[in-house]
Design a protein around this motif. Structure first.
Motif, PDB file in Angstrom:
ATOM      1  N   TYR A 161     -11.750  22.933   7.002  1.00  0.00           N
ATOM      2  CA  TYR A 161     -10.366  23.416   6.954  1.00  0.00           C
ATOM      3  C   TYR A 161      -9.396  22.245   7.087  1.00  0.00           C
ATOM      4  O   TYR A 161      -9.705  21.213   7.684  1.00  0.00           O
ATOM      5  CB  TYR A 161     -10.093  24.444   8.050  1.00  0.00           C
ATOM      6  N   THR A 162      -8.229  22.406   6.513  1.00  0.00           N
ATOM      7  CA  THR A 162      -7.102  21.489   6.702  1.00  0.00           C
ATOM      8  C   THR A 162      -5.848  22.333   6.892  1.00  0.00           C
ATOM      9  O   THR A 162      -5.606  23.265   6.134  1.00  0.00           O
ATOM     10  CB  THR A 162      -6.921  20.549   5.502  1.00  0.00           C
ATOM     11  N   LYS A 163      -5.089  21.988   7.901  1.00  0.00           N
ATOM     12  CA  LYS A 163      -3.838  22.694   8.192  1.00  0.00           C
ATOM     13  C   LYS A 163      -2.684  21.761   7.815  1.00  0.00           C
ATOM     14  O   LYS A 163      -2.608  20.619   8.292  1.00  0.00           O
ATOM     15  CB  LYS A 163      -3.779  23.078   9.669  1.00  0.00           C
ATOM     16  N   LEU A 164      -1.782  22.240   6.967  1.00  0.00           N
ATOM     17  CA  LEU A 164      -0.714  21.405   6.415  1.00  0.00           C
ATOM     18  C   LEU A 164       0.665  21.920   6.799  1.00  0.00           C
ATOM     19  O   LEU A 164       0.887  23.131   6.889  1.00  0.00           O
ATOM     20  CB  LEU A 164      -0.803  21.385   4.885  1.00  0.00           C
ATOM     21  N   LYS A 165       1.580  20.989   7.001  1.00  0.00           N
ATOM     22  CA  LYS A 165       2.995  21.316   7.143  1.00  0.00           C
ATOM     23  C   LYS A 165       3.579  21.361   5.738  1.00  0.00           C
ATOM     24  O   LYS A 165       3.597  20.358   5.035  1.00  0.00           O
ATOM     25  CB  LYS A 165       3.690  20.259   7.998  1.00  0.00           C
ATOM     26  N   ALA A 166       4.063  22.505   5.320  1.00  0.00           N
ATOM     27  CA  ALA A 166       4.373  22.717   3.909  1.00  0.00           C
ATOM     28  C   ALA A 166       5.553  21.890   3.407  1.00  0.00           C
ATOM     29  O   ALA A 166       5.593  21.535   2.237  1.00  0.00           O
ATOM     30  CB  ALA A 166       4.632  24.201   3.645  1.00  0.00           C
ATOM     31  N   ASP A 167       6.525  21.566   4.261  1.00  0.00           N
ATOM     32  CA  ASP A 167       7.712  20.890   3.741  1.00  0.00           C
ATOM     33  C   ASP A 167       7.411  19.491   3.227  1.00  0.00           C
ATOM     34  O   ASP A 167       7.955  19.065   2.205  1.00  0.00           O
ATOM     35  CB  ASP A 167       8.852  20.884   4.763  1.00  0.00           C
ATOM     36  N   ASP A 168       6.516  18.760   3.898  1.00  0.00           N
ATOM     37  CA  ASP A 168       6.206  17.398   3.439  1.00  0.00           C
ATOM     38  C   ASP A 168       4.699  17.133   3.323  1.00  0.00           C
ATOM     39  O   ASP A 168       4.285  16.001   3.105  1.00  0.00           O
ATOM     40  CB  ASP A 168       6.847  16.359   4.351  1.00  0.00           C
ATOM     41  N   LEU A 169       3.889  18.187   3.512  1.00  0.00           N
ATOM     42  CA  LEU A 169       2.426  18.118   3.421  1.00  0.00           C
ATOM     43  C   LEU A 169       1.788  17.225   4.489  1.00  0.00           C
ATOM     44  O   LEU A 169       0.675  16.708   4.301  1.00  0.00           O
ATOM     45  CB  LEU A 169       1.977  17.674   2.023  1.00  0.00           C
ATOM     46  N   THR A 170       2.464  17.055   5.603  1.00  0.00           N
ATOM     47  CA  THR A 170       1.835  16.394   6.734  1.00  0.00           C
ATOM     48  C   THR A 170       0.571  17.164   7.125  1.00  0.00           C
ATOM     49  O   THR A 170       0.594  18.395   7.220  1.00  0.00           O
ATOM     50  CB  THR A 170       2.786  16.343   7.938  1.00  0.00           C
ATOM     51  N   ILE A 171      -0.527  16.442   7.341  1.00  0.00           N
ATOM     52  CA  ILE A 171      -1.771  17.080   7.790  1.00  0.00           C
ATOM     53  C   ILE A 171      -1.680  17.270   9.297  1.00  0.00           C
ATOM     54  O   ILE A 171      -1.708  16.305  10.071  1.00  0.00           O
ATOM     55  CB  ILE A 171      -2.996  16.240   7.390  1.00  0.00           C
ATOM     56  N   LEU A 172      -1.563  18.517   9.711  1.00  0.00           N
ATOM     57  CA  LEU A 172      -1.403  18.845  11.120  1.00  0.00           C
ATOM     58  C   LEU A 172      -2.737  18.840  11.864  1.00  0.00           C
ATOM     59  O   LEU A 172      -2.794  18.499  13.045  1.00  0.00           O
ATOM     60  CB  LEU A 172      -0.740  20.221  11.261  1.00  0.00           C
ATOM     61  N   ASP A 173      -3.789  19.230  11.159  1.00  0.00           N
ATOM     62  CA  ASP A 173      -5.089  19.365  11.802  1.00  0.00           C
ATOM     63  C   ASP A 173      -6.134  19.518  10.709  1.00  0.00           C
ATOM     64  O   ASP A 173      -5.839  20.039   9.619  1.00  0.00           O
ATOM     65  CB  ASP A 173      -5.095  20.591  12.722  1.00  0.00           C
ATOM     66  N   GLU A 174      -7.342  19.065  10.956  1.00  0.00           N
ATOM     67  CA  GLU A 174      -8.445  19.302  10.043  1.00  0.00           C
ATOM     68  C   GLU A 174      -9.751  19.263  10.818  1.00  0.00           C
ATOM     69  O   GLU A 174      -9.821  18.723  11.919  1.00  0.00           O
ATOM     70  CB  GLU A 174      -8.466  18.292   8.899  1.00  0.00           C
ATOM     71  N   GLY A 175     -10.765  19.874  10.223  1.00  0.00           N
ATOM     72  CA  GLY A 175     -12.047  19.923  10.918  1.00  0.00           C
ATOM     73  C   GLY A 175     -12.998  20.870  10.237  1.00  0.00           C
ATOM     74  O   GLY A 175     -12.902  21.142   9.034  1.00  0.00           O
ATOM     75  N   GLU A 176     -13.920  21.389  11.024  1.00  0.00           N
ATOM     76  CA  GLU A 176     -14.929  22.322  10.528  1.00  0.00           C
ATOM     77  C   GLU A 176     -14.786  23.665  11.230  1.00  0.00           C
ATOM     78  O   GLU A 176     -14.558  23.708  12.440  1.00  0.00           O
ATOM     79  CB  GLU A 176     -16.329  21.762  10.771  1.00  0.00           C
ATOM     80  N   VAL A 177     -14.886  24.732  10.469  1.00  0.00           N
ATOM     81  CA  VAL A 177     -14.957  26.069  11.043  1.00  0.00           C
ATOM     82  C   VAL A 177     -16.423  26.340  11.354  1.00  0.00           C
ATOM     83  O   VAL A 177     -17.254  26.410  10.438  1.00  0.00           O
ATOM     84  CB  VAL A 177     -14.409  27.133  10.077  1.00  0.00           C
ATOM     85  N   THR A 178     -16.740  26.468  12.618  1.00  0.00           N
ATOM     86  CA  THR A 178     -18.135  26.636  13.023  1.00  0.00           C
ATOM     87  C   THR A 178     -18.523  28.100  12.931  1.00  0.00           C
ATOM     88  O   THR A 178     -18.208  28.907  13.800  1.00  0.00           O
ATOM     89  CB  THR A 178     -18.350  26.116  14.453  1.00  0.00           C
ATOM     90  N   ILE A 179     -19.208  28.435  11.850  1.00  0.00           N
ATOM     91  CA  ILE A 179     -19.686  29.796  11.648  1.00  0.00           C
ATOM     92  C   ILE A 179     -21.141  29.889  12.073  1.00  0.00           C
ATOM     93  O   ILE A 179     -21.824  28.867  12.189  1.00  0.00           O
ATOM     94  CB  ILE A 179     -19.522  30.235  10.176  1.00  0.00           C
ATOM     95  N   PRO A 180     -21.650  31.096  12.331  1.00  0.00           N
ATOM     96  CA  PRO A 180     -23.050  31.220  12.757  1.00  0.00           C
ATOM     97  C   PRO A 180     -24.003  30.627  11.728  1.00  0.00           C
ATOM     98  O   PRO A 180     -23.808  30.772  10.522  1.00  0.00           O
ATOM     99  CB  PRO A 180     -23.240  32.735  12.884  1.00  0.00           C
ATOM    100  N   ALA A 181     -25.040  29.955  12.212  1.00  0.00           N
ATOM    101  CA  ALA A 181     -26.030  29.344  11.326  1.00  0.00           C
ATOM    102  C   ALA A 181     -26.847  30.430  10.623  1.00  0.00           C
ATOM    103  O   ALA A 181     -27.134  31.479  11.200  1.00  0.00           O
ATOM    104  CB  ALA A 181     -26.953  28.432  12.121  1.00  0.00           C
TER     105      ALA A 181
END
Length: 438
Positions: A161-181
């Motif tokens: 996942y990547t979380k973006l600030k829409a006005d200037d596309l600043t990357i607010l956060d990114e990582g992995e969504v840990t779903i069950p194996a």
């Protein structure tokens, strides 16, 4: 034979926000709601040259704009006007005045505007750690300025996942969504379907496992799909549920970049378009529900009963009614279509698709009609063809009989249908979106 595909992507309710005149709490006569001013919006029309576009096509795509789709607009053409998308894909996210996407170079996020028949880039942001491919991702808006992108990694065994600030596309956060194996399954579908439900402030991510990456058949997929319920602040999975029936979500490979697969009613009930491949080969459509205030599928509910084929899209109209785009897997093939190479009603360009209005309580389905006659089957599986805007549904059809695409305008309040503008048939018209004026 005309190979013509017309896609309409639903314009999100949030971008059609109504302006209210402020008044004090003790004002006995507040200013009435003025409603939406249609003059503040326009339609962007996307056409391709030489062959239909969309869903991995690399054909030339041209965009032109029009302020109206009523009949007095006449036949719309792009000759002499419009701008080529070039490295950009027609499959994209739109909100307000802007488009957001990952271009063909697959190295950055881009925010742009189509203005005066030109592409005007507003912001660009290179990838950081997580990388994504063009068209192969899903998305949701947490609020007007926070966009979440989700997709699987290159090996198809993790969800990023990547979380973006829409006005200037600043990357607010990114990582992995840990779903069950998984247990017996090793690969994930490309993008899945992501949606944000405001009533409980949760992200719902619909996904499933497969034996291998790429296109698979039902026997190579986990029978039931999953929904990971995610806290949007932490991106942690709080609960993982399994669908009550075997099948998969509509649009699982491309998210909702072209087609609407999720809808909400006034109460906050979540509806998801799905389908199940039967032993006969019929891809039987289903409409599942997660009721407001609950985090499990309603096991007693299927809002799309008596399916005659695959369900592609669903859009909520109000008053417990929805507009769907579906396929009849047993639709007849005309001699003309067969001569042009269309042998089965399940191929992309077969004239086997139709629009219908369903009652979400009873599942009753009524084909869209004009002047007392059902509108003929349309070609184009990867088609939205409809947008809900200001109490009307604009619905484009591509029939075998008509030289041009025809847009029908359905009045949601009265149920009446009128014929609107046409789009010149020598172009391959793939998509239309509603956009705020500058």
């Amino acid at each position: 034979m005309k190979k013509f595909k017309f896609t309409l992507l639903a314009f999100m309710a949030a971008m059609m926000a109504i302006s209210f005149t402020a008044c004090s709490d003790d004002d006995p006569t507040p200013t009435p709601d003025p409603g939406i001013n249609e003059g503040d919006y326009h339609f962007d029309l996307f056409v391709t040259v030489g062959k239909h576009g969309g869903m991995s096509s690399k054909n030339t795509t041209i965009v032109t704009s029009t302020s109206t789709l009523t009949a007095d607009r006449g036949v719309i053409t792009v000759e002499g006007v419009g701008s080529e998308l070039g490295d950009y894909s027609m499959e994209s996210i739109s909100k307000g005045k802007y488009y957001y996407q990952i271009p063909g170079s697959a190295d950055r996020f881009v925010k742009y505007q189509i203005k005066n028949n030109k592409i005007d880039v507003i912001a660009e942001r290179p990838f950081k750690t997580n990388t994504y491919k063009v068209r192969a991702y899903t998305h949701a808006w947490i609020d007007d300025n926070t966009l979440v992108i989700i997709s699987t990694n290159g090996d198809k065994d993790k969800v990023l996942y990547t979380k973006l600030k829409a006005d200037d596309l600043t990357i607010l956060d990114e990582g992995e969504v840990t779903i069950p194996a998984p247990t017996d399954w090793k690969k994930l579908t490309s993008s899945g379907i992501l949606t944000y439900r405001k009533s409980d402030n949760k992200l719902y991510y619909f996904y499933y496992w497969k034996e291998k990456a790429g296109q698979t058949v039902a026997s190579e997929q986990e029978p039931n799909f999953h929904a990971a319920i995610i806290n949007p602040s932490t991106m942690k999975v709080e609960k993982d549920i399994i669908s009550p029936v075997e099948g998969e979500m509509a649009g699982s490979a491309y998210g909702e970049l072209m087609q609407d697969c999720v809808a909400y009613d006034e109460a906050g009930n979540l509806y998801l378009a799905c389908f199940h491949e039967e032993a006969s080969g019929l891809e039987k459509g289903m409409l599942l529900r997660i009721k407001a205030g609950e985090t499990e599928f309603d096991t007693s509910y299927n809002g799309y009963s008596n399916a005659d084929g695959k369900l592609m899209t669903v859009q909520y109209l109000g008053n417990n009614k929805a507009l769907v785009y579906a396929r009849n897997d047993n639709a007849p093939i005309s001699d003309k279509a067969a001569a042009a190479g269309i042998k089965k009603p399940t191929v992309i360009d077969a004239f086997s698709h139709y629009y219908a209005i369903i009652d979400l309580t009873t599942g009753t389905k009524t084909r869209l009609s004009y002047n007392g006659k059902e509108i003929a089957y349309s070609g184009g599986r990867f088609s939205q063809r409809s947008v809900i805007f200001n109490d009307k549904a604009y619905i484009g059809v591509d029939t075998e009989e008509d030289a041009n695409a025809i847009i029908y305008i359905y009045d949601i309040k009265t149920g009446t249908v009128e014929k609107g503008a046409e789009v010149e048939g020598k172009f391959y018209f793939d998509m239309i979106r509603v956009v705020e004026n500058d």
